[in-house]
Design an enzyme around this catalytic site. Structure first.
Site, short mmCIF file in Angstrom:
data_model
loop_
_atom_site.label_atom_id
_atom_site.label_comp_id
_atom_site.label_asym_id
_atom_site.label_seq_id
_atom_site.Cartn_x
_atom_site.Cartn_y
_atom_site.Cartn_z
N ASN A 17 -20.66 57.49 17.41
CA ASN A 17 -20.32 57.75 18.81
C ASN A 17 -20.55 59.20 19.21
O ASN A 17 -20.82 59.50 20.37
CB ASN A 17 -18.88 57.33 19.11
N HIS A 18 -20.48 60.13 18.25
CA HIS A 18 -20.73 61.54 18.59
C HIS A 18 -22.22 61.84 18.75
O HIS A 18 -22.59 62.98 19.04
CB HIS A 18 -20.10 62.47 17.55
N HIS A 73 -16.45 56.63 11.11
CA HIS A 73 -15.65 56.60 12.34
C HIS A 73 -14.17 56.90 12.11
O HIS A 73 -13.61 57.77 12.78
CB HIS A 73 -15.83 55.24 13.02
N VAL A 74 -13.52 56.16 11.22
CA VAL A 74 -12.12 56.42 10.91
C VAL A 74 -12.09 57.54 9.86
O VAL A 74 -12.69 57.40 8.79
CB VAL A 74 -11.44 55.15 10.37
N HIS A 75 -11.41 58.64 10.17
CA HIS A 75 -11.49 59.82 9.31
C HIS A 75 -10.52 59.70 8.14
O HIS A 75 -9.49 60.39 8.05
CB HIS A 75 -11.21 61.09 10.12
N HIS A 125 -5.62 54.60 14.14
CA HIS A 125 -6.66 55.19 14.98
C HIS A 125 -7.92 54.32 14.94
O HIS A 125 -8.35 53.93 13.85
CB HIS A 125 -6.96 56.61 14.47
N HIS A 126 -8.48 54.05 16.07
CA HIS A 126 -9.68 53.20 16.21
C HIS A 126 -9.43 51.75 15.78
O HIS A 126 -10.37 51.00 15.50
CB HIS A 126 -10.86 53.73 15.38
N TYR A 143 -20.94 66.89 15.67
CA TYR A 143 -19.82 67.06 16.60
C TYR A 143 -20.11 68.14 17.65
O TYR A 143 -19.20 68.77 18.18
CB TYR A 143 -18.50 67.33 15.86
N ASP A 155 -21.91 60.11 13.05
CA ASP A 155 -21.16 61.28 13.50
C ASP A 155 -21.57 62.50 12.67
O ASP A 155 -20.97 62.81 11.64
CB ASP A 155 -19.64 61.05 13.44
N HIS A 175 -21.62 52.50 11.97
CA HIS A 175 -20.63 53.57 12.15
C HIS A 175 -19.20 53.05 12.26
O HIS A 175 -18.29 53.53 11.60
CB HIS A 175 -20.98 54.41 13.38
N ASP A 198 -19.19 61.22 9.20
CA ASP A 198 -18.36 62.05 10.07
C ASP A 198 -18.20 63.46 9.53
O ASP A 198 -17.08 63.97 9.40
CB ASP A 198 -16.99 61.38 10.26
FE FE2 Z 1 -16.94 58.21 15.15
#
Ligand code: FE2
Length: 469
Positions: free
Chosen positions: A234-235, A356-358, A328-329, A200, A197, A319, A168
């Protein structure tokens, strides 16, 4: 048994239970380290990291290089020329033998809404020697650009090798800090495992693909010199039917070639490679993965064919995390976990890296595979055959960190912290590997978390041989 004795026994039990409860409560830790609460902005377009090389049609975003076959004797070199196709040759030579050879690239372009890409070159250099430094050159005349890479040692059980881990990433000031920290980490990653990711670009109006170009320019300083092993996030989906863009992953698939056919895969979104003492399986969270799907079918035979006597370290990159205790997520990876976790346990996967999870999180060795709808067994339990799950989606993109965590910290979560950073997975031999996590705002050698990992296959062989004595 008299009453007094029973009371003493009860008190002892109570003290014992309290101690056990205290130990369980201390099993996982949430870091008290607090990041400033700011969003990280993207670096402006005139930043030095986005500078294009001088000269007409000069090759740029040279590379990403990535592994070009299944065993580590090939490299895919990718670059873009902005104005015309130019030369499709990459010349290369090893440092002990200055005879130049060359490989030919295929050249492709793509359109995305109102954007047209430059000429994207992908050349596979094959039959390289193991453990050798090669120089390579792309471009013509005064726009020639030279880089180098080092091929991995021949796969073998006790070959030490050091992987970096980033997820990410994006292209903010924090992305730049994370990449710099990775480059200057004294543990020196030799290849980078990227857990999805990337640019972006899809966060910009109309999924502005010019931001794919700036991202390529940004990472070149590292990705031209060591392979980045790609996972789609996903990005990368870039599915925008309202703009007429209905083919998912179009920019990603055009820009990032991977050696998927070499592992019998039918899609660049899932594949595997061997590198030194590691066997790396890349999965796609955003492609069909249910029973009977191509990805499922491929993974069925893939896990069976891993020979742990040659590549003891079995690593999965995906991911979307299957275990994450951030809000989140939350639970997004659950369907994939339900389906594939029994296989990870059966085949004794060592570690599953996700993004995915930042934020950062590392699990205990746990599994949750006993549930069958009627038995009620749906709690993760300690399992020595299970992988460690590590979330490393904290590269530093413009969406910022996620800080909200489920409370209390689940017992399966060993360590969690909302900070940007990168990881290092340092394989020492067939039994031992060391994992370190580095915040992008500490000194380059500082580790904010670390753990020794004992190989799941060789550990069990050792246990079996001891049991036979
Ligand atoms: Fe993601």
């Amino acid at each position: 048994m008299n009453f007094q004795f029973m009371r003493i026994k009860f008190v002892y039990r109570l003290v014992g239970l309290t101690l056990i409860a205290a130990l369980i409560a201390e099993a996982g830790t949430t870091s008290s380290y607090a990041r400033k609460n700011e969003l990280s902005d993207d670096m402006p377009l005139d930043s030095d990291v986005f500078q294009v090389p001088p000269g007409y049609n000069a090759p740029q975003q040279v590379v990403h290089i990535t592994q070009g076959d299944h065993r580590g004797r090939a490299v895919i070199v990718s670059w873009i020329t902005p104005n015309e196709p130019g030369s499709n040759q990459v010349s290369y030579w090893d440092e002990t033998n200055l005879i130049k050879r060359s490989a030919e690239a295929i050249v492709i372009k793509y359109n995305f809404y109102n954007y047209t890409s430059g000429y994207i070159h992908h050349a596979t250099i094959e039959k390289l020697k193991y453990g050798t430094k090669y120089y390579y050159e792309v471009g013509l005349d005064d726009t020639k650009r030279q880089f180098w890479f080092i091929t991995p040692p021949k796969p073998g059980p006790d070959v030490p090798y050091t992987f970096g881990l980033i997820g990410d990433l994006g292209q903010t000031h924090d992305s730049n800090r994370t990449l710099t920290h990775y480059e200057l980490n004294p543990m020196k990653g030799q290849a980078l495992l990227f857990v999805g990711d990337l640019s972006y670009a899809d966060s910009y109006p109309f999924h502005d693909n010019a931001r794919w170009d700036t991202w390529g320019l940004f990472i070149e300083r590292n990705a031209a010199y060591q392979p980045w092993i790609w996972t789609a996030g996903n990005h990368e989906i870039d599915f925008v039917p309202e703009q007429g863009e209905t083919k998912p992953f179009k920019p990603y698939i055009h820009r990032f070639f991977v050696p998927y056919r070499a592992s019998g895969s039918t899609s660049p979104l899932w594949y595997s490679i061997k590198r030194a003492s590691a066997y790396i399986i890349v999965m796609s969270s955003y492609s069909a993965f249910g029973k009977y799907t191509p990805q499922y079918k491929w993974l069925t035979s893939e896990l069976e064919k891993v020979n742990r006597k040659v590549t003891p370290w079995l690593i999965v990159l995906v991911h979307c995390p299957m275990y994450s205790s951030y809000v989140h997520h939350f639970m997004e990876g659950e369907t994939m976990r339900v389906l594939y976790e029994p296989w990870f346990v059966k085949y004794r996967v060592d570690v599953v890296f996700a993004g995915h999870v930042h934020a950062y999180e590392r699990s205990e060795r746990i599994s949750n595979i006993a549930f069958d709808v009627v038995n009620g067994k749906c709690t993760p339990i300690s399992d020595e055959s299970a992988p460690v799950y590590i979330t490393i989606g904290d590269g530093g993109n413009q969406e910022g960190l996620v800080k909200k965590m489920t409370q209390p910290q689940p017992s399966y979560s060993a360590r969690r912290e909302a900070s940007f950073g990168h990881g290092i997975f340092d394989i020492k031999n067939r039994t031992h590997a060391y994992f370190g996590w580095h915040r992008n705002q500490d000194g380059y050698a500082v580790e904010a978390d670390s753990v020794w990992l004992l190989n799941r296959y060789w550990k069990s062989v050792k246990e079996a041989s001891v049991a036979e004595l």
